[in-house]
Design a protein around this motif. Structure first.
Motif, PDB file in Angstrom:
ATOM      1  N   ILE A   1       0.835  -1.225  -0.200  1.00 10.18           N
ATOM      2  CA  ILE A   1      -0.641   0.180   0.480  1.00 10.18           C
ATOM      3  C   ILE A   1       0.800   1.413  -0.153  1.00 10.18           C
ATOM      4  O   ILE A   1       1.667   1.031   0.250  1.00 10.18           O
ATOM      5  CB  ILE A   1      -0.856  -0.147   1.144  1.00 10.18           C
ATOM      6  N   ALA A   2       0.357   2.331  -0.763  1.00  8.27           N
ATOM      7  CA  ALA A   2       1.235   3.637  -0.866  1.00  8.27           C
ATOM      8  C   ALA A   2       1.992   4.371   0.749  1.00  8.27           C
ATOM      9  O   ALA A   2       1.299   4.036   1.783  1.00  8.27           O
ATOM     10  CB  ALA A   2      -0.226   4.584  -0.711  1.00  8.27           C
ATOM     11  N   GLU A   3       2.969   4.535   0.855  1.00  9.15           N
ATOM     12  CA  GLU A   3       3.791   5.080   2.478  1.00  9.15           C
ATOM     13  C   GLU A   3       3.058   5.475   2.158  1.00  9.15           C
ATOM     14  O   GLU A   3       3.224   5.568   4.047  1.00  9.15           O
ATOM     15  CB  GLU A   3       4.940   5.425   1.459  1.00  9.15           C
TER      16      GLU A   3
ATOM     17  N   LEU B   1       1.049  -3.731   4.440  1.00  9.41           N
ATOM     18  CA  LEU B   1       2.330  -3.093   4.074  1.00  9.41           C
ATOM     19  C   LEU B   1       3.567  -3.858   4.197  1.00  9.41           C
ATOM     20  O   LEU B   1       4.914  -2.586   3.554  1.00  9.41           O
ATOM     21  CB  LEU B   1       2.737  -3.432   5.992  1.00  9.41           C
ATOM     22  N   THR B   2       3.914  -5.121   2.985  1.00  8.23           N
ATOM     23  CA  THR B   2       4.886  -5.641   3.061  1.00  8.23           C
ATOM     24  C   THR B   2       5.318  -6.363   2.170  1.00  8.23           C
ATOM     25  O   THR B   2       5.819  -7.017   1.655  1.00  8.23           O
ATOM     26  CB  THR B   2       6.105  -7.036   4.396  1.00  8.23           C
ATOM     27  N   GLU B   3       3.860  -6.216   1.094  1.00  8.70           N
ATOM     28  CA  GLU B   3       3.811  -6.953   0.250  1.00  8.70           C
ATOM     29  C   GLU B   3       4.724  -6.523  -1.482  1.00  8.70           C
ATOM     30  O   GLU B   3       5.095  -5.676  -1.834  1.00  8.70           O
ATOM     31  CB  GLU B   3       2.270  -6.841  -0.328  1.00  8.70           C
ATOM     32  N   PRO B   4       5.517  -7.498  -1.924  1.00  4.05           N
ATOM     33  CA  PRO B   4       6.751  -7.584  -2.859  1.00  4.05           C
ATOM     34  C   PRO B   4       5.594  -7.419  -4.777  1.00  4.05           C
ATOM     35  O   PRO B   4       4.382  -7.267  -4.479  1.00  4.05           O
ATOM     36  CB  PRO B   4       7.439  -8.752  -3.417  1.00  4.05           C
TER      37      PRO B   4
ATOM     38  N   TYR C   1      -6.403   6.675  -2.213  1.00  4.38           N
ATOM     39  CA  TYR C   1      -5.575   7.045  -0.888  1.00  4.38           C
ATOM     40  C   TYR C   1      -4.631   5.745  -0.990  1.00  4.38           C
ATOM     41  O   TYR C   1      -3.539   6.184  -0.441  1.00  4.38           O
ATOM     42  CB  TYR C   1      -6.627   7.409   0.421  1.00  4.38           C
ATOM     43  N   ALA C   2      -4.931   4.385  -1.576  1.00  5.97           N
ATOM     44  CA  ALA C   2      -4.092   3.220  -0.637  1.00  5.97           C
ATOM     45  C   ALA C   2      -3.764   3.075  -2.024  1.00  5.97           C
ATOM     46  O   ALA C   2      -1.733   2.716  -1.395  1.00  5.97           O
ATOM     47  CB  ALA C   2      -5.140   2.489  -1.020  1.00  5.97           C
TER      48      ALA C   2
END
Length: 290
Positions: free
Chosen positions: A143-145, A211-214, A236-237
């Motif tokens: 997801i976006a930082e 948060l960690t999806e490659p 937004y995501a």
């Protein structure tokens, strides 16, 4: 989270529990009057449920498709264990494969937001039960930082507080909507009930996945399925340009729903249903939409 515009099932749809080899899942199942042109399986996103697709059921059934929206394990009305390991992405992807096989296979698969990551994983494990894959408001990787801090705070809170306390904290952080933009009381009550019904370990495990999806776009591009990337004009995501680039890398059909943001399925259901129906018909014929 997606906010459904209504909770009333259309006459063509019914709610029941789908029995699969990997357990029981709550579904909404809408069917056309005649033989279906195809069957679609709709997988919701983070904090979501089958109700997020309720506004798509009637227009897609009227267009000739059987449409099955599902609560994943631990989501709302589908049971799930109180163990984070049960919600590893592979486990959730295997659930999707079992659901598709129970529905007879060759289904048009759609995943919204987190559901896009899960359905991608399912197609990478075994594309055989699917006729096409639509990724709705979901991107190529994590997801976006800009969303990381909020999501980390949520997963940490879920590990220490009860669901009601977390709900109240989230409501305090959310901006107060304008009176004409506030959800009706029955929808607000549903959102609260759905939150309390969801297994916290499911949210913790899937939140960490987001948060960690490659980036697995290259892997997915090699899978011989027709692909469709759908989003609103703002998200937004995952930033919309990121989804544009993902569609190019996948050689996927691309649809942008005007006037929609992260949940075109709930915000602009008519236009979204038209885009999905056109893509599914072309995918069944082995051609791209025009």
């Amino acid at each position: 989270m997606s906010t459904p515009p209504t909770l009333t099932l259309p006459p063509r749809a019914r709610a029941y529990r789908l029995e699969t080899e990997r357990g029981t899942f709550a579904v909404h199942d809408a069917r056309p009057d005649g033989a279906p042109a195809g069957t679609a399986l709709l997988v919701p996103g983070f904090t979501g449920s089958k109700e997020d697709f309720i506004a798509l059921l009637e227009p897609l059934a009227a267009a000739g498709f059987r449409v099955v929206a599902v609560d994943g394990r631990g989501q709302h009305e589908s049971p799930g264990p109180r163990e984070e390991s049960a919600y590893a992405q592979r486990e959730l992807a295997l659930d999707v494969l079992a659901q598709a096989q129970t529905l007879g296979g060759r289904v048009h698969l759609l995943g919204h937001s987190l559901g896009g990551l899960i359905t991608r994983a399912a197609a990478l494990l075994d594309p055989a039960p699917f006729r096409s894959l639509t990724v709705l408001s979901s991107g190529p990787a994590a997801i976006a930082e800009a969303q990381h801090a909020r999501l980390r705070m949520l997963t940490e809170a879920l590990g220490t507080l009860d669901m009601e306390a977390v709900w109240q904290a989230m409501r305090e952080l959310d901006p107060v909507p304008a009176p004409d933009a506030a959800a009706p009381p029955e929808i607000e009550a549903f959102l609260h009930r759905r939150w309390l019904n969801t297994v916290p370990e499911q949210l913790i495990a899937t939140g960490r996945q987001m948060l960690t999806e490659p980036d697995r776009v290259a892997e997915l591009a090699a899978v011989a399925l027709p692909k469709h990337v759908v989003s609103g004009t703002v998200d937004y995501a995952w930033p919309v340009p990121l989804m544009d680039a993902m569609a190019e890398r996948l050689a996927a059909h691309r649809t942008v729903i005007e006037g929609a943001e992260h949940s075109p399925n709930a915000e602009r259901p008519t236009a979204t249903a038209e885009a999905l129906g056109a893509f599914w018909r072309s995918a069944a014929l082995g051609s791209g939409p025009t």
